[in-house]
Design a protein around this motif. Structure first.
Motif, PDB file in Angstrom:
ATOM      1  N   LYS A 241     -26.748  70.573  62.656  1.00 41.24           N
ATOM      2  CA  LYS A 241     -28.125  70.974  62.984  1.00 41.24           C
ATOM      3  C   LYS A 241     -29.095  70.104  62.204  1.00 41.24           C
ATOM      4  CE  LYS A 241     -26.832  74.521  65.447  1.00 41.24           C
ATOM      5  NZ  LYS A 241     -26.669  74.271  66.843  1.00 41.24           N
ATOM      6  N   ILE A 242     -30.302  69.975  62.718  1.00 45.28           N
ATOM      7  CA  ILE A 242     -31.308  69.139  62.075  1.00 45.28           C
ATOM      8  C   ILE A 242     -31.832  69.775  60.793  1.00 45.28           C
ATOM      9  CG2 ILE A 242     -33.255  70.012  63.397  1.00 45.28           C
ATOM     10  CD1 ILE A 242     -34.308  67.065  63.352  1.00 45.28           C
ATOM     11  N   SER A 243     -31.929  71.064  60.739  1.00 47.26           N
ATOM     12  CA  SER A 243     -32.499  71.830  59.609  1.00 47.26           C
ATOM     13  C   SER A 243     -33.793  71.171  59.140  1.00 47.26           C
ATOM     14  CB  SER A 243     -31.473  72.014  58.497  1.00 47.26           C
ATOM     15  OG  SER A 243     -31.072  70.777  57.949  1.00 47.26           O
ATOM     16  N   ALA A 244     -33.924  70.917  57.850  1.00 53.61           N
ATOM     17  CA  ALA A 244     -35.177  70.360  57.318  1.00 53.61           C
ATOM     18  C   ALA A 244     -35.074  68.853  57.074  1.00 53.61           C
ATOM     19  CB  ALA A 244     -35.551  71.071  56.027  1.00 53.61           C
ATOM     20  N   THR A 245     -34.013  68.232  57.520  1.00 58.10           N
ATOM     21  CA  THR A 245     -33.842  66.801  57.284  1.00 58.10           C
ATOM     22  C   THR A 245     -34.683  65.997  58.266  1.00 58.10           C
ATOM     23  OG1 THR A 245     -31.948  66.673  58.775  1.00 58.10           O
ATOM     24  CG2 THR A 245     -31.467  67.091  56.456  1.00 58.10           C
ATOM     25  N   PRO A 246     -35.035  64.788  57.901  1.00 57.16           N
ATOM     26  CA  PRO A 246     -35.751  63.919  58.853  1.00 57.16           C
ATOM     27  C   PRO A 246     -34.862  63.615  60.070  1.00 57.16           C
ATOM     28  CG  PRO A 246     -35.908  63.050  56.624  1.00 57.16           C
ATOM     29  CD  PRO A 246     -34.931  64.178  56.581  1.00 57.16           C
ATOM     30  N   MET A 247     -35.492  63.324  61.168  1.00 52.24           N
ATOM     31  CA  MET A 247     -34.787  63.048  62.414  1.00 52.24           C
ATOM     32  C   MET A 247     -33.782  61.907  62.239  1.00 52.24           C
ATOM     33  SD  MET A 247     -34.498  64.027  65.596  1.00 52.24           S
ATOM     34  CE  MET A 247     -35.999  64.853  66.084  1.00 52.24           C
ATOM     35  N   SER A 248     -34.168  60.865  61.536  1.00 53.02           N
ATOM     36  CA  SER A 248     -33.273  59.720  61.356  1.00 53.02           C
ATOM     37  C   SER A 248     -32.001  60.122  60.607  1.00 53.02           C
ATOM     38  CB  SER A 248     -33.988  58.584  60.629  1.00 53.02           C
ATOM     39  OG  SER A 248     -34.466  59.033  59.380  1.00 53.02           O
TER      40      SER A 248
ATOM     41  N   ASP B  89     -21.730  63.734  76.191  1.00 53.83           N
ATOM     42  CA  ASP B  89     -21.465  64.731  75.141  1.00 53.83           C
ATOM     43  C   ASP B  89     -22.306  64.458  73.901  1.00 53.83           C
ATOM     44  OD1 ASP B  89     -19.681  66.164  76.672  1.00 53.83           O
ATOM     45  OD2 ASP B  89     -17.897  65.219  75.794  1.00 53.83           O
ATOM     46  N   LEU B  90     -22.521  63.188  73.597  1.00 53.19           N
ATOM     47  CA  LEU B  90     -23.366  62.827  72.461  1.00 53.19           C
ATOM     48  C   LEU B  90     -24.811  63.280  72.718  1.00 53.19           C
ATOM     49  CD1 LEU B  90     -23.940  61.488  69.757  1.00 53.19           C
ATOM     50  CD2 LEU B  90     -23.999  59.275  70.936  1.00 53.19           C
ATOM     51  N   VAL B  91     -25.296  63.082  73.927  1.00 53.55           N
ATOM     52  CA  VAL B  91     -26.646  63.531  74.288  1.00 53.55           C
ATOM     53  C   VAL B  91     -26.742  65.043  74.126  1.00 53.55           C
ATOM     54  CG1 VAL B  91     -28.249  63.807  76.237  1.00 53.55           C
ATOM     55  CG2 VAL B  91     -27.207  61.574  75.782  1.00 53.55           C
ATOM     56  N   SER B  92     -25.754  65.769  74.639  1.00 48.32           N
ATOM     57  CA  SER B  92     -25.756  67.234  74.526  1.00 48.32           C
ATOM     58  C   SER B  92     -25.733  67.680  73.074  1.00 48.32           C
ATOM     59  CB  SER B  92     -24.541  67.821  75.246  1.00 48.32           C
ATOM     60  OG  SER B  92     -24.622  67.575  76.613  1.00 48.32           O
ATOM     61  N   THR B  93     -24.925  67.021  72.263  1.00 52.66           N
ATOM     62  CA  THR B  93     -24.834  67.374  70.841  1.00 52.66           C
ATOM     63  C   THR B  93     -26.147  67.124  70.136  1.00 52.66           C
ATOM     64  OG1 THR B  93     -22.468  66.895  70.780  1.00 52.66           O
ATOM     65  CG2 THR B  93     -23.632  66.854  68.680  1.00 52.66           C
ATOM     66  N   LEU B  94     -26.749  65.971  70.381  1.00 52.69           N
ATOM     67  CA  LEU B  94     -28.026  65.658  69.732  1.00 52.69           C
ATOM     68  C   LEU B  94     -29.103  66.674  70.098  1.00 52.69           C
ATOM     69  CD1 LEU B  94     -28.037  61.770  70.142  1.00 52.69           C
ATOM     70  CD2 LEU B  94     -28.033  63.026  67.962  1.00 52.69           C
ATOM     71  N   LEU B  95     -29.156  67.059  71.354  1.00 55.25           N
ATOM     72  CA  LEU B  95     -30.173  68.016  71.785  1.00 55.25           C
ATOM     73  C   LEU B  95     -29.897  69.423  71.275  1.00 55.25           C
ATOM     74  CD1 LEU B  95     -30.779  66.856  75.473  1.00 55.25           C
ATOM     75  CD2 LEU B  95     -32.318  66.574  73.505  1.00 55.25           C
ATOM     76  N   SER B  96     -28.639  69.835  71.278  1.00 53.58           N
ATOM     77  CA  SER B  96     -28.324  71.208  70.868  1.00 53.58           C
ATOM     78  C   SER B  96     -28.482  71.421  69.368  1.00 53.58           C
ATOM     79  CB  SER B  96     -26.911  71.591  71.305  1.00 53.58           C
ATOM     80  OG  SER B  96     -25.950  70.820  70.602  1.00 53.58           O
ATOM     81  N   GLY B  97     -28.485  70.350  68.589  1.00 53.37           N
ATOM     82  CA  GLY B  97     -28.650  70.483  67.153  1.00 53.37           C
ATOM     83  C   GLY B  97     -30.088  70.524  66.688  1.00 53.37           C
ATOM     84  N   LEU B  98     -31.020  70.362  67.621  1.00 49.87           N
ATOM     85  CA  LEU B  98     -32.433  70.397  67.253  1.00 49.87           C
ATOM     86  C   LEU B  98     -32.893  71.832  67.023  1.00 49.87           C
ATOM     87  CD1 LEU B  98     -33.891  67.719  69.712  1.00 49.87           C
ATOM     88  CD2 LEU B  98     -33.415  67.468  67.269  1.00 49.87           C
ATOM     89  N   SER B  99     -33.866  71.988  66.164  1.00 52.73           N
ATOM     90  CA  SER B  99     -34.397  73.314  65.844  1.00 52.73           C
ATOM     91  C   SER B  99     -35.316  73.800  66.976  1.00 52.73           C
ATOM     92  CB  SER B  99     -35.145  73.271  64.515  1.00 52.73           C
ATOM     93  OG  SER B  99     -36.176  72.309  64.559  1.00 52.73           O
ATOM     94  N   PRO B 100     -35.635  75.111  66.986  1.00 47.01           N
ATOM     95  CA  PRO B 100     -36.469  75.679  68.059  1.00 47.01           C
ATOM     96  C   PRO B 100     -37.832  75.009  68.219  1.00 47.01           C
ATOM     97  CG  PRO B 100     -35.423  77.434  66.831  1.00 47.01           C
ATOM     98  CD  PRO B 100     -35.118  76.153  66.102  1.00 47.01           C
ATOM     99  N   GLU B 101     -38.345  74.406  67.172  1.00 43.73           N
ATOM    100  CA  GLU B 101     -39.648  73.749  67.302  1.00 43.73           C
ATOM    101  C   GLU B 101     -39.596  72.553  68.255  1.00 43.73           C
ATOM    102  OE1 GLU B 101     -39.658  71.038  63.278  1.00 43.73           O
ATOM    103  OE2 GLU B 101     -39.816  73.203  63.089  1.00 43.73           O
TER     104      GLU B 101
END
Length: 172
Positions: A57-64, A88-100
C-alpha cells in the motif's frame, strides 16, 4: 567421473546442507536431493513475494517510493521465474493507492483502451505532483497577506530595489 563430480558437489556445500546429502553415493542422487530441498524454500519465497505484491500500500510514502517498492517485488518475482504480467502490475499499482486517489483510479479504470504500466506510472507521478500543488501548504494557514497594500507602481519597484523602508514597521 561421477565420483569427481560427487566430491565437487559435496565440497561446495555448507555444513547444514551437506548433512542432508552425506549418505548419497551418486552425484545424481545428491543433485536431486538438493533440488527437492531448495525447491520447497523457493516456492515459499515465491508465495511470500506474491503476498507482498498483493498487500503493498502507498500509506504515507511518496508515490515514487511506492512505485519503487512494487517494482522491486515484481523484479524479485521475475528473478525466480515468476514474472508478473503488465495488466497485473497495473492492477496492483492501482489497488495499493489510498482512498484519496479514488477519483484517479476511477478515471484510469474507465478508459476504453487498456493502459500500460509505463503510462500508469507516468500518470501516477503526475498525479502526485498535481496533488502537491493543489493541497494547502501546512505552513501557510493564513490566506490573507500580512503585507500592507501598496500602489501598483511601487509594487514593481519592490521586487527590483531595496526592501521597503522601515516606516511601515510597527503599524498593525
Amino acid at each position: 567421473m561421477d565420483r569427481i563430480l560427487l566430491c565437487w558437489l559435496i565440497s561446495s556445500l555448507t555444513e547444514p546442507v551437506m548433512a542432508h546429502v552425506v549418505d548419497f553415493t551418486t552425484s545424481r542422487d545428491v543433485w536431486c536431493a538438493l533440488e527437492r530441498i531448495f525447491e520447497s524454500s523457493s516456492q515459499a519465497h515465491v508465495q511470500q513475494l506474491k503476498y507482498q505484491l498483493h498487500t503493498v500500500k502507498i500509506s504515507a510514502t511518496p508515490m515514487s517510493e511506492y512505485i519503487q517498492s512494487v517494482k522491486s517485488i515484481v523484479d524479485n518475482l521475475a528473478a525466480v521465474a515468476n514474472p508478473v504480467t503488465d495488466s497485473d502490475l497495473v492492477s496492483t499499482l492501482l489497488s495499493g493507492l489510498s482512498p484519496e486517489y479514488n477519483s484517479f483510479v476511477t478515471s484510469v479504470n474507465t478508459q476504453v483502451d487498456p493502459i500500460s504500466s509505463e503510462e500508469l506510472i507516468g500518470l501516477m507521478l503526475s498525479q502526485e505532483i498535481h496533488r502537491g500543488r493543489t493541497l494547502p501548504n501546512p505552513e501557510s494557514t493564513n490566506l490573507i497577506s500580512p503585507a500592507p497594500a501598496v500602489h501598483n507602481a511601487s509594487r514593481t519597484s519592490r521586487f527590483f530595489s531595496a526592501p521597503p523602508s522601515s516606516s511601515f514597521r510597527g503599524h498593525g
